[in-house]
Design a protein around this motif. Structure first.
Motif, mmCIF file in Angstrom:
data_model
loop_
_atom_site.group_PDB
_atom_site.id
_atom_site.type_symbol
_atom_site.label_atom_id
_atom_site.label_comp_id
_atom_site.label_asym_id
_atom_site.label_seq_id
_atom_site.Cartn_x
_atom_site.Cartn_y
_atom_site.Cartn_z
ATOM 1 N N LYS A 127 0.835 -1.196 0.000
ATOM 2 C CA LYS A 127 0.000 0.000 0.000
ATOM 3 C C LYS A 127 0.871 1.248 0.000
ATOM 4 O O LYS A 127 1.857 1.328 0.739
ATOM 5 C CB LYS A 127 -0.922 -0.015 1.215
ATOM 6 N N THR A 128 0.481 2.227 -0.816
ATOM 7 C CA THR A 128 1.334 3.381 -1.089
ATOM 8 C C THR A 128 1.813 4.097 0.164
ATOM 9 O O THR A 128 3.024 4.307 0.334
ATOM 10 C CB THR A 128 0.598 4.383 -2.007
ATOM 11 N N GLU A 129 0.923 4.476 1.044
ATOM 12 C CA GLU A 129 1.340 5.258 2.216
ATOM 13 C C GLU A 129 2.226 4.446 3.158
ATOM 14 O O GLU A 129 3.215 4.954 3.686
ATOM 15 C CB GLU A 129 0.112 5.809 2.958
ATOM 16 N N GLU A 130 1.882 3.170 3.355
ATOM 17 C CA GLU A 130 2.712 2.318 4.212
ATOM 18 C C GLU A 130 4.087 2.115 3.587
ATOM 19 O O GLU A 130 5.107 2.117 4.274
ATOM 20 C CB GLU A 130 2.029 0.970 4.434
ATOM 21 N N ARG A 131 4.100 1.930 2.278
ATOM 22 C CA ARG A 131 5.363 1.711 1.580
ATOM 23 C C ARG A 131 6.239 2.961 1.638
ATOM 24 O O ARG A 131 7.444 2.876 1.901
ATOM 25 C CB ARG A 131 5.087 1.324 0.128
#
Length: 236
Positions: free
Chosen positions: A149-153
Motif C-alpha cells: 500500500k502506497t502510504e505504508e510503503r
C-alpha cells in the motif's frame, strides 16, 4: 526411533530461462542425477529446469513435492519422512533456495531433526546486484518485500533511507514484478535527491539492466522496468 539416511541438498536454479550451464557450476549440474526426491516451489518449473540441466527423459522417475507460500505446516512436517529413503534436493524459484524463499522452512526442519544441510553454489540476484551497484558492500541489509500500500510503503522507504544514512548501509529490496514500477516511483517520490539508487533487472540474462544513479538523476532520465525480476538498492 526412525533412522534417517538422507541429507538436505540446496540446489540453485537459474534466475531466468537461460541455459543452466551459463550460471550453475558443472559439478552442481552433474550432481542432479544422484537425486530421486525433490522438494520444489513449483513442480512445472522444476521439471523444465531439470530437463534443461541434463535429465530430459528421466523426469518420470523422480518424485516431486511442493513447498511454497500455500504449503501448510503439517505438510512441511510430513516431509521429514522423505529423508528416510535418502537424500533430498530443495529447488527454489528464487535462484538460491531458502533466501527470500519459503524453502527456508524445510531447512529449519532439517536442523531441528539433526539432518545435515549441504548448500551448493549458484547465482544470488541479491549479491550480484550488490556487487554491480557500486554501493556499500561492507555494510548492507536485505529488507525483502516492503508494504504494497502506497502510504505504508512510502513510510517504510523513509525509515530505510534514514537508517541507510545513519549507518552508511546499503538497503536491498525486492518486489513482485508487476509492482516494480510503482515501487520505483515511490522511491523517487520520497527519497532525497542525493540518495543513490541502483536498479538491477534480469540479472544474468542477455538483456540484463543494472544502473546506479542519484534520485535527482533518475528523475531526469525516467525508467520503465516492467515485469522483469528486479532488485532495488538504496544508499543515502
Amino acid at each position: 526411533m526412525t533412522e534417517r539416511k538422507g541429507k538436505l541438498f540446496l540446489i540453485p536454479s537459474p534466475l531466468g530461462e537461460n541455459d543452466p550451464a551459463e550460471v550453475i557450476p558443472a559439478p552442481v549440474l552433474a550432481s542432479l542425477e544422484g537425486f530421486k526426491t525433490f522438494v520444489v516451489e513449483e513442480v512445472r518449473t522444476a521439471r523444465r529446469y531439470l530437463s534443461r540441466a541434463g535429465l530430459k527423459g528421466k523426469i518420470g522417475e523422480l518424485r516431486f513435492f511442493e513447498l511454497n507460500e500455500h504449503t501448510d505446516q503439517a505438510t512441511i512436517e510430513g516431509y521429514l519422512k522423505l529423508f528416510e529413503a535418502g537424500d533430498v534436493a530443495l529447488i527454489s524459484e528464487a535462484g538460491l533456495p531458502a533466501v527470500a524463499d519459503p524453502g527456508a522452512q524445510l531447512v529449519a526442519l532439517a536442523h531441528r531433526h539433526g539432518i545435515e544441510v549441504v548448500p551448493a553454489v549458484g547465482p544470488s540476484s541479491l549479491m550480484l546486484a550488490l556487487m554491480a551497484s557500486g554501493l556499500n558492500g561492507q555494510s548492507f541489509a536485505f529488507c525483502g518485500y516492503i508494504p504494497a500500500k502506497t502510504e505504508e510503503r512510502r513510510s517504510r522507504l523513509r525509515t530505510l533511507e534514514k537508517v541507510s544514512g545513519q549507518l552508511k548501509q546499503t538497503q536491498i529490496l525486492i518486489e513482485t514484478p508487476y509492482r516494480n514500477d510503482s515501487l520505483f516511483a515511490d522511491i523517487l517520490a520520497v527519497c532525497n535527491a542525493s540518495t543513490r539508487v541502483c536498479v538491477a533487472a534480469n540479472i544474468t540474462m542477455p538483456d540484463a539492466y543494472i544502473k546506479t544513479k542519484k534520485v535527482s538523476e533518475w528523475k531526469k532520465e525516467g525508467l520503465t522496468i516492467g515485469k522483469r525480476p528486479c532488485v532495488f538498492l538504496i544508499l543515502a
